[in-house]
Design a protein around this motif. Structure first.
Motif, short mmCIF file in Angstrom:
data_model
loop_
_atom_site.label_atom_id
_atom_site.label_comp_id
_atom_site.label_asym_id
_atom_site.label_seq_id
_atom_site.Cartn_x
_atom_site.Cartn_y
_atom_site.Cartn_z
N VAL A 75 0.85 -1.41 -0.18
CA VAL A 75 0.01 0.27 -0.08
C VAL A 75 0.94 1.32 0.01
O VAL A 75 0.60 2.30 -0.69
CB VAL A 75 -1.04 -0.11 1.23
CG1 VAL A 75 -1.69 1.49 1.48
CG2 VAL A 75 -1.92 -1.27 1.06
N VAL A 76 1.88 1.03 0.88
CA VAL A 76 2.93 2.52 0.66
C VAL A 76 3.40 2.54 -0.57
O VAL A 76 3.55 3.69 -1.08
CB VAL A 76 4.07 2.10 1.85
CG1 VAL A 76 5.14 3.22 1.71
CG2 VAL A 76 3.47 2.41 3.18
N GLY A 91 3.01 6.72 -5.94
CA GLY A 91 2.94 6.58 -7.21
C GLY A 91 2.77 8.05 -7.69
O GLY A 91 3.25 8.55 -8.78
N THR A 92 2.47 9.01 -6.99
CA THR A 92 2.21 10.38 -7.32
C THR A 92 3.51 11.24 -7.23
O THR A 92 3.75 12.24 -7.95
CB THR A 92 1.04 11.11 -6.37
OG1 THR A 92 1.67 10.98 -5.12
CG2 THR A 92 -0.21 10.66 -6.53
N CYS A 152 4.87 1.39 -9.81
CA CYS A 152 4.43 1.01 -8.61
C CYS A 152 3.57 -0.18 -8.84
O CYS A 152 3.65 -1.14 -7.79
CB CYS A 152 3.59 2.03 -7.94
SG CYS A 152 4.61 3.57 -7.34
N PRO A 153 2.74 -0.48 -9.64
CA PRO A 153 2.04 -1.67 -9.78
C PRO A 153 2.86 -2.88 -10.20
O PRO A 153 2.66 -4.05 -9.67
CB PRO A 153 0.95 -1.57 -10.92
CG PRO A 153 0.73 -0.08 -10.93
CD PRO A 153 2.01 0.45 -10.51
N MET A 154 3.80 -2.62 -10.79
CA MET A 154 4.85 -3.76 -11.01
C MET A 154 5.50 -4.26 -9.80
O MET A 154 5.82 -5.25 -9.76
CB MET A 154 5.83 -3.29 -12.13
CG MET A 154 5.14 -3.25 -13.38
SD MET A 154 6.39 -3.06 -14.94
CE MET A 154 7.29 -1.60 -14.50
N ALA A 155 6.25 -3.19 -9.12
CA ALA A 155 6.58 -3.58 -7.68
C ALA A 155 5.92 -4.28 -6.87
O ALA A 155 6.26 -5.33 -6.22
CB ALA A 155 7.28 -2.28 -7.14
N VAL A 177 -4.44 0.11 -12.20
CA VAL A 177 -3.85 -1.00 -13.05
C VAL A 177 -3.52 -1.97 -12.08
O VAL A 177 -3.34 -3.15 -12.51
CB VAL A 177 -2.36 -0.10 -13.51
CG1 VAL A 177 -1.57 -1.31 -13.75
CG2 VAL A 177 -2.85 0.93 -14.57
N PHE A 178 -2.99 -1.79 -10.60
CA PHE A 178 -2.74 -2.79 -9.91
C PHE A 178 -4.11 -3.68 -9.81
O PHE A 178 -3.87 -5.19 -9.76
CB PHE A 178 -2.26 -2.36 -8.50
CG PHE A 178 -1.93 -3.53 -7.85
CD1 PHE A 178 -0.73 -4.36 -7.94
CD2 PHE A 178 -2.83 -3.77 -6.69
CE1 PHE A 178 -0.77 -5.55 -7.00
CE2 PHE A 178 -2.47 -4.86 -5.83
CZ PHE A 178 -1.40 -5.84 -6.14
#
Length: 166
Positions: free
Chosen positions: A23-24, A29-30, A39-42, A82-83
């Motif tokens: 979540v962090v 992402g901003t 961020c979604p890939m991480a 996306v996530f």
């Protein structure tokens, strides 16, 4: 360490800590514009860690918790969407790899999900900023972005295959 992996408390504790981390990461992402896709890939890599360490059920639970919390808390709703749309990929990846022509199925999954996601974001949820961004970029650049998205997705697939092989 092997006996602690069988302990349900270990799996719940590890899943909870990694969910908080996920979540962090999604909330970061901003800070950087390209982080909308990083961020979604991480978080998908974190999902792979949870699935391999704690099992498939915990992986699915982790994905659900992080997706919902990201949609609620993350300022970058596009990254959270996306996530939410693709974050389950580490859990379905083994099934896709058992099929004939796995790269085809993976590509179809990615393209169908991304096209449906952006259609929903623009037409159903009314994110006019995305529609303006795509209109400003033009059709050629939109196709180029989709091709680059495919390349990035298959690179992520390779990372998930190579890094966390059992």
């Amino acid at each position: 360490m092997a006996s602690s992996k069988r302990n349900p408390a270990y799996a719940v504790a590890l899943g909870g800590v990694l969910a908080a981390l996920g979540v962090v990461v999604m909330c970061l992402g901003t800070l950087i514009p390209v982080a909308t896709f990083i961020c979604p890939m991480a978080c998908m890599i974190l999902a792979q860690v949870v699935m391999k360490t704690c099992g498939g059920k915990m992986g699915w639970s982790w994905y659900g918790a992080v997706a919902v919390l990201s949609l609620l808390l993350s300022p970058d709703k596009e990254a959270a969407a996306v996530f939410a749309a693709l974050g389950y990929y580490p859990m379905v990846k083994p099934r896709l790899e058992r099929k004939k022509l796995p790269w085809l199925w993976k590509g179809l999954l990615f393209n169908a999900v991304i096209l449906a996601l952006y259609w929903l974001l623009i037409h159903l949820f009314g994110l006019d900023a995305l529609a303006e961004e795509f209109a400003e970029a033009g059709k050629v650049m939109t196709v180029v972005m989709l091709i680059l998205g495919n390349v990035t997705f298959f690179l992520l697939d390779r990372v998930l295959s190579k890094r966390f092989r059992r």
